[in-house]
Design a protein around this motif. Sequence first.
Motif, short mmCIF file in Angstrom:
data_model
loop_
_atom_site.label_atom_id
_atom_site.label_comp_id
_atom_site.label_asym_id
_atom_site.label_seq_id
_atom_site.Cartn_x
_atom_site.Cartn_y
_atom_site.Cartn_z
N THR A 92 1.27 -10.21 -3.13
CA THR A 92 0.49 -9.57 -4.19
C THR A 92 -0.76 -8.93 -3.62
OG1 THR A 92 -0.66 -11.65 -4.64
CG2 THR A 92 1.32 -11.19 -5.94
N VAL A 93 -1.36 -8.09 -4.39
CA VAL A 93 -2.61 -7.44 -4.00
C VAL A 93 -3.51 -7.33 -5.23
CG1 VAL A 93 -1.68 -5.13 -4.45
CG2 VAL A 93 -3.59 -5.41 -2.85
N GLU A 94 -4.79 -7.45 -4.99
CA GLU A 94 -5.74 -7.33 -6.10
C GLU A 94 -6.22 -5.89 -6.21
OE1 GLU A 94 -10.01 -9.19 -7.68
OE2 GLU A 94 -8.90 -10.15 -6.04
N GLU A 95 -6.13 -5.34 -7.39
CA GLU A 95 -6.52 -3.94 -7.61
C GLU A 95 -7.32 -3.85 -8.90
OE1 GLU A 95 -3.92 -0.19 -6.74
OE2 GLU A 95 -3.49 -0.84 -8.79
N ASN A 96 -8.58 -3.44 -8.77
CA ASN A 96 -9.48 -3.33 -9.93
C ASN A 96 -9.57 -4.64 -10.71
OD1 ASN A 96 -9.91 -0.57 -9.34
ND2 ASN A 96 -8.08 0.01 -10.52
N GLY A 97 -9.61 -5.73 -9.94
CA GLY A 97 -9.73 -7.04 -10.57
C GLY A 97 -8.45 -7.60 -11.14
N VAL A 98 -7.35 -6.87 -10.95
CA VAL A 98 -6.05 -7.31 -11.46
C VAL A 98 -5.11 -7.57 -10.28
CG1 VAL A 98 -4.06 -6.71 -12.88
CG2 VAL A 98 -6.36 -5.99 -13.58
N ILE A 99 -4.45 -8.71 -10.30
CA ILE A 99 -3.50 -9.04 -9.24
C ILE A 99 -2.11 -8.54 -9.63
CG2 ILE A 99 -2.38 -10.92 -7.99
CD1 ILE A 99 -4.89 -12.55 -8.31
N ARG A 100 -1.50 -7.79 -8.77
CA ARG A 100 -0.16 -7.25 -9.02
C ARG A 100 0.70 -7.42 -7.78
NH1 ARG A 100 0.71 -2.72 -6.21
NH2 ARG A 100 -1.08 -1.41 -5.58
N THR A 101 2.01 -7.33 -8.01
CA THR A 101 2.96 -7.40 -6.90
C THR A 101 2.94 -6.09 -6.13
OG1 THR A 101 4.36 -8.89 -8.19
CG2 THR A 101 5.36 -7.81 -6.28
N LYS A 102 2.99 -6.20 -4.82
CA LYS A 102 3.00 -5.00 -3.99
C LYS A 102 4.25 -4.16 -4.24
CE LYS A 102 0.25 -6.33 0.06
NZ LYS A 102 0.29 -6.48 1.54
N LYS A 103 4.10 -2.86 -4.11
CA LYS A 103 5.25 -1.96 -4.15
C LYS A 103 5.92 -1.97 -2.78
CE LYS A 103 2.87 1.07 -7.45
NZ LYS A 103 2.31 2.43 -7.69
N TYR A 104 7.16 -1.51 -2.76
CA TYR A 104 7.90 -1.51 -1.49
C TYR A 104 7.14 -0.75 -0.41
CZ TYR A 104 11.66 -0.76 1.90
OH TYR A 104 12.41 -0.74 3.05
N ALA A 105 6.57 0.38 -0.76
CA ALA A 105 5.85 1.21 0.22
C ALA A 105 4.63 0.51 0.79
CB ALA A 105 5.45 2.54 -0.42
N GLU A 106 4.14 -0.49 0.08
CA GLU A 106 2.93 -1.20 0.52
C GLU A 106 3.25 -2.41 1.40
OE1 GLU A 106 0.00 -0.39 -3.29
OE2 GLU A 106 1.49 -2.01 -3.43
N LEU A 107 4.51 -2.74 1.55
CA LEU A 107 4.89 -3.89 2.36
C LEU A 107 4.72 -3.58 3.84
CD1 LEU A 107 8.20 -4.95 0.57
CD2 LEU A 107 5.93 -5.93 0.25
N SER A 108 4.56 -4.64 4.62
CA SER A 108 4.50 -4.47 6.08
C SER A 108 5.90 -4.15 6.59
CB SER A 108 3.99 -5.75 6.73
OG SER A 108 4.93 -6.81 6.57
N ALA A 109 5.98 -3.75 7.85
CA ALA A 109 7.28 -3.40 8.43
C ALA A 109 8.22 -4.61 8.41
CB ALA A 109 7.09 -2.90 9.86
N ALA A 110 7.69 -5.80 8.73
CA ALA A 110 8.51 -7.00 8.74
C ALA A 110 8.99 -7.35 7.34
CB ALA A 110 7.73 -8.17 9.35
#
Length: 204
Positions: free
Chosen positions: A15-33
């Motif tokens: 997950t990632v926090e964005e504007n004070g809201v925690i959301r699940t990362k999108k596929y494009a935001e995942l690391s290579a692994a």
Amino acid sequence: MILESVENGPLIWPTVEENGVIRTKKYAELSAAEKIKVDCDMKATNIILQGLPADIYSLVNHHRVAKDLWERVQLLMQGESLHTYYLRFTQLINDMNIYKMKMEQFQVNTKFLNSRPPEWSKFVTDVKLVKDLHTSNFDQLHAYLKQHELHANEVRIMRERNQDPLAFIANQQMTPPYFNHYQSSYNNPQWYQISIQPSQCASI
């Protein structure tokens, strides 16, 4: 990693926090692994689905998690013939080769044997003792087990009847004499051992 997806479950999406809201990362935001892990989860699901007969496929094709899918398939495929299982396993190995998944012969043979239901446990142990799993192939293991399929089916039938004490008693009252011969042979520890679960002991 594909096998790990089946055995241990899929990637727990970060997950990632964005504007004070925690959301699940999108596929494009995942690391290579993490992307590789997600791709392996998808491939694992596809491999399993491609190896299923149509009647089983129609019951599980909604599953998107390889581990859950595989566990469901194992339950549904209990009681299938050894030949059907052999064909399904061959298809699975073929699909793995298409994806360039390489497994040692010992691993393939171990998977083939350990996926058999409980009624095969005695015969699986036997084949492990008489066959070298590093040099034999699962075709040879299938041929060996085929000789004992009748006995394995008898063990399964007896186990299913013994799960319900009332059904077992009723069956005993209607059992023809020739079947008693087979029943007595199951009590012979020289060729078969049955493991009783604690829940079954409690019910008895």
